[in-house]
Design a protein around this motif. Structure first.
Motif, PDB file in Angstrom:
ATOM      1  N   ARG A 161      13.136  23.827  26.330  1.00 21.74           N
ATOM      2  CA  ARG A 161      12.463  23.581  27.601  1.00 21.74           C
ATOM      3  C   ARG A 161      11.359  22.537  27.442  1.00 21.74           C
ATOM      4  O   ARG A 161      10.345  22.556  28.139  1.00 21.74           O
ATOM      5  CB  ARG A 161      11.873  24.886  28.135  1.00 21.74           C
ATOM      6  N   ALA A 162      11.583  21.625  26.508  1.00 17.40           N
ATOM      7  CA  ALA A 162      10.559  20.655  26.107  1.00 17.40           C
ATOM      8  C   ALA A 162       9.975  19.878  27.278  1.00 17.40           C
ATOM      9  O   ALA A 162       8.784  19.586  27.290  1.00 17.40           O
ATOM     10  CB  ALA A 162      11.119  19.699  25.061  1.00 17.40           C
ATOM     11  N   GLY A 163      10.764  19.546  28.256  1.00 13.53           N
ATOM     12  CA  GLY A 163      10.248  18.792  29.394  1.00 13.53           C
ATOM     13  C   GLY A 163       9.508  19.640  30.406  1.00 13.53           C
ATOM     14  O   GLY A 163       8.845  19.112  31.301  1.00 13.53           O
ATOM     15  N   ASP A 164       9.613  20.949  30.264  1.00 14.55           N
ATOM     16  CA  ASP A 164       9.028  21.851  31.257  1.00 14.55           C
ATOM     17  C   ASP A 164       7.918  22.734  30.715  1.00 14.55           C
ATOM     18  O   ASP A 164       7.426  23.605  31.433  1.00 14.55           O
ATOM     19  CB  ASP A 164      10.122  22.762  31.842  1.00 14.55           C
ATOM     20  N   VAL A 165       7.548  22.557  29.450  1.00 15.02           N
ATOM     21  CA  VAL A 165       6.499  23.397  28.867  1.00 15.02           C
ATOM     22  C   VAL A 165       5.635  22.558  27.925  1.00 15.02           C
ATOM     23  O   VAL A 165       6.133  21.724  27.178  1.00 15.02           O
ATOM     24  CB  VAL A 165       7.101  24.631  28.144  1.00 15.02           C
ATOM     25  N   MET A 166       4.327  22.768  28.019  1.00 17.34           N
ATOM     26  CA  MET A 166       3.368  22.117  27.122  1.00 17.34           C
ATOM     27  C   MET A 166       2.543  23.213  26.464  1.00 17.34           C
ATOM     28  O   MET A 166       1.731  23.874  27.128  1.00 17.34           O
ATOM     29  CB  MET A 166       2.456  21.166  27.904  1.00 17.34           C
ATOM     30  N   VAL A 167       2.765  23.434  25.172  1.00 21.03           N
ATOM     31  CA  VAL A 167       2.043  24.479  24.440  1.00 21.03           C
ATOM     32  C   VAL A 167       0.603  24.026  24.225  1.00 21.03           C
ATOM     33  O   VAL A 167       0.348  22.930  23.737  1.00 21.03           O
ATOM     34  CB  VAL A 167       2.728  24.784  23.091  1.00 21.03           C
ATOM     35  N   GLU A 168      -0.318  24.909  24.592  1.00 24.06           N
ATOM     36  CA  GLU A 168      -1.740  24.635  24.379  1.00 24.06           C
ATOM     37  C   GLU A 168      -2.305  25.449  23.222  1.00 24.06           C
ATOM     38  O   GLU A 168      -3.193  24.998  22.521  1.00 24.06           O
ATOM     39  CB  GLU A 168      -2.515  24.940  25.663  1.00 24.06           C
ATOM     40  N   TYR A 169      -1.790  26.665  23.059  1.00 20.00           N
ATOM     41  CA  TYR A 169      -2.312  27.561  22.031  1.00 20.00           C
ATOM     42  C   TYR A 169      -1.214  28.528  21.612  1.00 20.00           C
ATOM     43  O   TYR A 169      -0.454  28.960  22.474  1.00 20.00           O
ATOM     44  CB  TYR A 169      -3.515  28.339  22.605  1.00 20.00           C
ATOM     45  N   PRO A 170      -1.068  28.843  20.359  1.00 18.21           N
ATOM     46  CA  PRO A 170      -1.841  28.361  19.220  1.00 18.21           C
ATOM     47  C   PRO A 170      -1.457  26.928  18.841  1.00 18.21           C
ATOM     48  O   PRO A 170      -0.310  26.521  19.017  1.00 18.21           O
ATOM     49  CB  PRO A 170      -1.522  29.328  18.097  1.00 18.21           C
ATOM     50  N   GLU A 171      -2.420  26.213  18.304  1.00 20.99           N
ATOM     51  CA  GLU A 171      -2.201  24.804  17.956  1.00 20.99           C
ATOM     52  C   GLU A 171      -1.092  24.632  16.931  1.00 20.99           C
ATOM     53  O   GLU A 171      -0.340  23.670  16.988  1.00 20.99           O
ATOM     54  CB  GLU A 171      -3.497  24.180  17.425  1.00 20.99           C
ATOM     55  N   TRP A 172      -0.974  25.585  15.981  1.00 22.38           N
ATOM     56  CA  TRP A 172       0.051  25.432  14.945  1.00 22.38           C
ATOM     57  C   TRP A 172       1.460  25.524  15.525  1.00 22.38           C
ATOM     58  O   TRP A 172       2.380  24.940  14.986  1.00 22.38           O
ATOM     59  CB  TRP A 172      -0.156  26.416  13.788  1.00 22.38           C
ATOM     60  N   VAL A 173       1.633  26.227  16.643  1.00 21.84           N
ATOM     61  CA  VAL A 173       2.944  26.245  17.300  1.00 21.84           C
ATOM     62  C   VAL A 173       3.224  24.867  17.883  1.00 21.84           C
ATOM     63  O   VAL A 173       4.320  24.331  17.728  1.00 21.84           O
ATOM     64  CB  VAL A 173       3.028  27.339  18.389  1.00 21.84           C
ATOM     65  N   ARG A 174       2.217  24.285  18.541  1.00 21.93           N
ATOM     66  CA  ARG A 174       2.372  22.938  19.089  1.00 21.93           C
ATOM     67  C   ARG A 174       2.714  21.944  17.970  1.00 21.93           C
ATOM     68  O   ARG A 174       3.619  21.129  18.102  1.00 21.93           O
ATOM     69  CB  ARG A 174       1.107  22.509  19.827  1.00 21.93           C
ATOM     70  N   HIS A 175       2.022  22.051  16.832  1.00 19.28           N
ATOM     71  CA  HIS A 175       2.280  21.141  15.706  1.00 19.28           C
ATOM     72  C   HIS A 175       3.682  21.351  15.124  1.00 19.28           C
ATOM     73  O   HIS A 175       4.333  20.387  14.721  1.00 19.28           O
ATOM     74  CB  HIS A 175       1.212  21.295  14.629  1.00 19.28           C
ATOM     75  N   ARG A 176       4.146  22.577  15.102  1.00 18.68           N
ATOM     76  CA  ARG A 176       5.504  22.864  14.614  1.00 18.68           C
ATOM     77  C   ARG A 176       6.544  22.207  15.523  1.00 18.68           C
ATOM     78  O   ARG A 176       7.518  21.630  15.044  1.00 18.68           O
ATOM     79  CB  ARG A 176       5.742  24.377  14.559  1.00 18.68           C
ATOM     80  N   LEU A 177       6.318  22.267  16.825  1.00 21.08           N
ATOM     81  CA  LEU A 177       7.230  21.630  17.777  1.00 21.08           C
ATOM     82  C   LEU A 177       7.226  20.110  17.616  1.00 21.08           C
ATOM     83  O   LEU A 177       8.281  19.486  17.609  1.00 21.08           O
ATOM     84  CB  LEU A 177       6.853  22.006  19.206  1.00 21.08           C
ATOM     85  N   ILE A 178       6.040  19.542  17.481  1.00 19.65           N
ATOM     86  CA  ILE A 178       5.928  18.093  17.296  1.00 19.65           C
ATOM     87  C   ILE A 178       6.661  17.673  16.020  1.00 19.65           C
ATOM     88  O   ILE A 178       7.395  16.681  16.008  1.00 19.65           O
ATOM     89  CB  ILE A 178       4.444  17.660  17.250  1.00 19.65           C
ATOM     90  N   SER A 179       6.503  18.445  14.961  1.00 18.21           N
ATOM     91  CA  SER A 179       7.181  18.148  13.696  1.00 18.21           C
ATOM     92  C   SER A 179       8.694  18.163  13.866  1.00 18.21           C
ATOM     93  O   SER A 179       9.407  17.286  13.363  1.00 18.21           O
ATOM     94  CB  SER A 179       6.759  19.154  12.630  1.00 18.21           C
ATOM     95  N   LYS A 180       9.207  19.139  14.611  1.00 19.05           N
ATOM     96  CA  LYS A 180      10.645  19.230  14.839  1.00 19.05           C
ATOM     97  C   LYS A 180      11.139  18.053  15.678  1.00 19.05           C
ATOM     98  O   LYS A 180      12.208  17.505  15.434  1.00 19.05           O
ATOM     99  CB  LYS A 180      11.021  20.559  15.471  1.00 19.05           C
ATOM    100  N   PHE A 181      10.358  17.643  16.685  1.00 25.98           N
ATOM    101  CA  PHE A 181      10.735  16.488  17.510  1.00 25.98           C
ATOM    102  C   PHE A 181      10.760  15.208  16.691  1.00 25.98           C
ATOM    103  O   PHE A 181      11.602  14.355  16.892  1.00 25.98           O
ATOM    104  CB  PHE A 181       9.780  16.300  18.687  1.00 25.98           C
ATOM    105  N   ASN A 182       9.828  15.069  15.763  1.00 22.72           N
ATOM    106  CA  ASN A 182       9.775  13.864  14.931  1.00 22.72           C
ATOM    107  C   ASN A 182      10.969  13.754  13.999  1.00 22.72           C
ATOM    108  O   ASN A 182      11.292  12.675  13.533  1.00 22.72           O
ATOM    109  CB  ASN A 182       8.481  13.815  14.118  1.00 22.72           C
ATOM    110  N   LYS A 183      11.652  14.858  13.735  1.00 22.45           N
ATOM    111  CA  LYS A 183      12.839  14.847  12.871  1.00 22.45           C
ATOM    112  C   LYS A 183      14.105  14.465  13.636  1.00 22.45           C
ATOM    113  O   LYS A 183      15.131  14.199  13.035  1.00 22.45           O
ATOM    114  CB  LYS A 183      13.022  16.205  12.205  1.00 22.45           C
ATOM    115  N   ILE A 184      14.025  14.503  14.951  1.00 21.54           N
ATOM    116  CA  ILE A 184      15.211  14.224  15.775  1.00 21.54           C
ATOM    117  C   ILE A 184      15.460  12.728  15.843  1.00 21.54           C
ATOM    118  O   ILE A 184      14.634  11.927  15.953  1.00 21.54           O
ATOM    119  CB  ILE A 184      15.060  14.806  17.204  1.00 21.54           C
TER     120      ILE A 184
END
Length: 184
Positions: A161-184
């Motif tokens: 649901r990447a286009g429909d959700v913006m994680v604000e907290y916890p920050e490490w979840v947001r960073h985990r998602l960003i890391s996964k997107f950077n691998k795509i």
């Protein structure tokens, strides 16, 4: 995307069920996720359905702690007709609760902004009993707050649901998602 269930050898289902009911151990040839096969003697403790797959919770000879085995990865099984051992004080419900569906299983407070359409879906099918969802703001986004399990399913759900959700907290979840997107 829903997935079709993996094919499970009917003999595996039959032997595992009978071993569970009789409280007996069984021997099986199991292929792990890396494709490595090996024979194991298992002491079954219960079954877990994690759609679309079926998993056996068992103690494997050589280990004291329960492990999870995907039934579709057994190529052959044979009942041993010997009593299975159970860890002292073992509770299947407590074990599954701690597993958190294959993650750390710890409860985390998730705070995110969700698109209006996703907000409507979450009103109908909440992520948890303590879910709080604000009214839409001026640009159609809603604030979500809910306790969820830290596990792979949460990450899959958020990525899906990447286009429909913006994680604000916890920050490490947001960073985990960003890391996964950077691998795509």
């Amino acid at each position: 995307q829903p997935m079709l269930p993996p094919k499970i050898n009917p003999e595996v289902i039959q032997v595992v069920h009978r071993a569970l009911i009789a409280g007996e151990q069984f021997r099986g040839v199991y292929r792990n996720i890396n494709g490595e096969e090996g024979e194991r003697v298992l002491h079954p403790l219960g079954l877990m359905v994690r759609e679309p797959s079926l998993y056996l919770v068992a103690v494997c000879n050589g280990y004291e702690d329960p492990r999870i085995f995907a039934l579709h990865r057994f190529s052959s099984v044979k009942r041993e007709h010997l009593p299975a051992t159970r860890p002292t004080g073992f509770s299947l419900a407590e074990y599954l609760e701690r597993q958190g569906n294959f993650g750390s299983g710890e409860w985390i407070l998730l705070k995110a902004r969700v698109a209006s359409k996703l907000g409507r879906i979450l009103e109908e099918t909440p992520l948890g009993p303590d879910q709080k969802l604000s009214e839409s703001d001026w640009d159609g986004w809603r604030q979500l707050e809910v306790s969820v399990r830290d596990n792979w399913q949460l990450i899959w759900w958020l990525l899906g649901r990447a286009g429909d959700v913006m994680v604000e907290y916890p920050e490490w979840v947001r960073h985990r998602l960003i890391s996964k997107f950077n691998k795509i």
